[in-house]
Design a protein around this motif. Structure first.
Motif, short mmCIF file in Angstrom:
data_model
loop_
_atom_site.label_atom_id
_atom_site.label_comp_id
_atom_site.label_asym_id
_atom_site.label_seq_id
_atom_site.Cartn_x
_atom_site.Cartn_y
_atom_site.Cartn_z
N ARG A 187 0.82 -1.21 0.00
CA ARG A 187 0.00 0.00 0.00
C ARG A 187 0.86 1.26 0.00
NH1 ARG A 187 -4.85 -1.27 4.38
NH2 ARG A 187 -5.58 -3.22 3.43
N GLN A 188 2.10 1.12 0.44
CA GLN A 188 3.01 2.27 0.49
C GLN A 188 3.85 2.40 -0.77
OE1 GLN A 188 4.91 2.84 4.49
NE2 GLN A 188 4.13 0.78 4.86
N ILE A 189 3.59 1.53 -1.76
CA ILE A 189 4.40 1.53 -2.97
C ILE A 189 3.48 1.61 -4.19
CG2 ILE A 189 6.08 0.24 -4.34
CD1 ILE A 189 6.89 -1.22 -1.76
N GLY A 190 3.66 2.65 -5.00
CA GLY A 190 2.97 2.73 -6.28
C GLY A 190 3.84 2.07 -7.34
N ALA A 191 3.22 1.46 -8.34
CA ALA A 191 3.97 0.76 -9.39
C ALA A 191 3.43 1.13 -10.76
CB ALA A 191 3.91 -0.75 -9.18
N VAL A 192 4.35 1.41 -11.69
CA VAL A 192 4.01 1.71 -13.08
C VAL A 192 4.85 0.80 -13.95
CG1 VAL A 192 3.95 3.47 -14.88
CG2 VAL A 192 3.52 4.12 -12.51
N PHE A 193 4.18 0.13 -14.93
CA PHE A 193 4.86 -0.87 -15.74
C PHE A 193 4.85 -0.48 -17.22
CE2 PHE A 193 2.83 -2.88 -12.08
CZ PHE A 193 3.89 -3.53 -11.50
N GLN A 194 5.73 -1.14 -17.96
CA GLN A 194 5.83 -0.89 -19.40
C GLN A 194 4.54 -1.24 -20.13
OE1 GLN A 194 9.24 -2.72 -21.20
NE2 GLN A 194 8.56 -2.35 -23.29
N ASP A 195 3.88 -2.33 -19.71
CA ASP A 195 2.68 -2.80 -20.41
C ASP A 195 1.40 -2.35 -19.71
OD1 ASP A 195 3.02 -4.37 -18.21
OD2 ASP A 195 2.79 -6.29 -19.24
N PHE A 196 1.48 -1.33 -18.87
CA PHE A 196 0.35 -0.64 -18.25
C PHE A 196 -0.40 -1.48 -17.21
CE2 PHE A 196 0.05 0.73 -22.92
CZ PHE A 196 1.12 1.57 -22.81
N LYS A 197 -0.69 -2.74 -17.52
CA LYS A 197 -1.40 -3.65 -16.60
C LYS A 197 -2.75 -3.09 -16.14
CE LYS A 197 2.76 -5.99 -14.91
NZ LYS A 197 2.61 -7.12 -15.83
N SER A 201 -5.09 5.80 -26.26
CA SER A 201 -3.77 5.59 -26.84
C SER A 201 -2.83 5.02 -25.78
CB SER A 201 -3.22 6.93 -27.34
OG SER A 201 -2.90 7.77 -26.24
N GLY A 202 -1.64 4.60 -26.22
CA GLY A 202 -0.66 4.07 -25.27
C GLY A 202 -0.28 5.08 -24.22
N GLY A 203 -0.08 6.34 -24.63
CA GLY A 203 0.27 7.37 -23.67
C GLY A 203 -0.83 7.64 -22.67
N GLU A 204 -2.08 7.60 -23.14
CA GLU A 204 -3.22 7.80 -22.24
C GLU A 204 -3.36 6.64 -21.27
OE1 GLU A 204 -6.00 10.54 -25.21
OE2 GLU A 204 -6.09 8.35 -25.31
N GLN A 205 -3.13 5.41 -21.75
CA GLN A 205 -3.18 4.26 -20.86
C GLN A 205 -2.11 4.37 -19.77
OE1 GLN A 205 -3.86 0.24 -22.56
NE2 GLN A 205 -3.93 1.27 -24.55
#
Length: 322
Positions: A171-181, A231-235
């Protein structure tokens, strides 16, 4: 000649980490007219079909409400220096961390890693594919448990933490991935709301926070869109909104611009930088050489599971993109 003035940041405040802008040069003429200055990085080319998305990203970055919602810290201060002077403990401490996968017993994915990252730092993690970047990030949210060593994240000892407490750590960690998930059957609003539902936030909090965070990333008009309508950027902006909606102290990004065109990548990275300016610690694993070289942030370079460079205001270095 007088010294050049600092360039304004996205919040309109000079960035002490950025190099001073060069003094204006006279326009080229004669034989040299129209020839680009090789000392200046080329601006990403914006294709016609990208113009609207780049404009919406720029509008989001210029939104003055951003730093009133996510309260900023002193932009003139060195986060690491401030933390040390105040006796603040690192948000991430890795001591002699080694990870050996059974399939490759003679080739550690991580080999005697020692890293300290302090609250509010922005850190790039670079290196060849297979150098250990993804394994290192995976150890920070306990997706991967090291073979040996010690890891403290937000005060939690990840070698001793009980499995039932791991969700509270995350809960204390945000995560952003290449494939959006993103969840494909949920709208942008629902994807972000889901992150709050999972940690038991009341419906009233969700109804107020989700539209606000989507507005801050420039997607107020796309809240009801499904991922395949974006779009990919919006995702990726939805993914960033989902990662930051709970305002975590730590944001981990694994190749967040890997699937995006350069013009959109620049906006996403500026968005992450803007989040960092509010005090969130940001770690970005990337192969984007130009982005790393232009931002002059701390760079940790891995090779063969070893840390081979840890530079306070570094560049990408001699690491390929394969």
């Amino acid at each position: 000649m007088s010294a050049a003035t600092p360039q304004p940041t996205m919040a309109g405040i000079p960035d002490p980490m950025a190099p001073a802008a060069p003094a204006p040069q006279p326009a080229q003429s004669g034989l040299f007219a129209g020839i680009p200055d090789p000392t200046q990085p080329a601006a990403p080319v914006v294709e016609r079909d990208q113009a609207a998305e780049v404009a919406s990203l720029d509008n989001a970055l210029n939104n003055p409400d951003f730093t009133s919602v996510f309260a900023p810290i002193d932009p003139q201060a060195s986060r690491k220096k401030m933390a040390k002077q105040a006796g603040v403990e690192p948000v991430i401490l890795m001591e002699h961390v080694t990870k050996i996968y059974p399939a490759q017993p003679n080739k550690p994915a991580l080999d005697d890693i020692n890293i300290e990252i302090y609250p509010g730092e922005f850190v790039f993690l670079v290196g060849h594919s297979g150098s250990g970047k993804t394994t290192l990030l995976s150890t920070l949210n306990r997706d991967v448990k090291p073979t040996s060593g010690r890891i403290l994240v937000a005060g939690q000892d990840l070698m001793k933490i009980k499995n039932r407490k791991v969700p509270f750590l995350r809960r204390q960690i945000g995560a952003v991935f290449q494939d959006f998930k993103l969840l494909p059957q949920k709208t942008a609003y629902e994807n972000v709301a889901f992150a709050l539902q999972c940690i038991g936030k009341p419906k009233g909090v969700i109804r107020s926070q989700v539209p606000e965070v989507l507005r801050l990333v420039g997607l107020a008009d796309q809240m009801d869109s499904l991922p395949d309508q974006l779009s990919g950027g919006e995702q990726q902006r939805v993914a960033v909104a989902r990662a930051m909606v709970n305002r975590p102290p730590l944001l981990i990004c694994d190749e967040p611009t890997g699937n995006l065109d350069p013009a959109i990548s620049l906006g996403i990275m500026k968005l992450l930088e803007r989040i960092n300016r509010t005090g969130t610690t940001v770690i970005v694993a990337t192969h984007d050489r130009e982005m790393v070289d232009s931002m002059h942030r701390r760079v940790i370079a891995l090779e063969g599971g070893h840390v081979i460079r840890d530079q306070e205001r570094g560049g990408y270095g001699n690491y390929g993109t394969n």
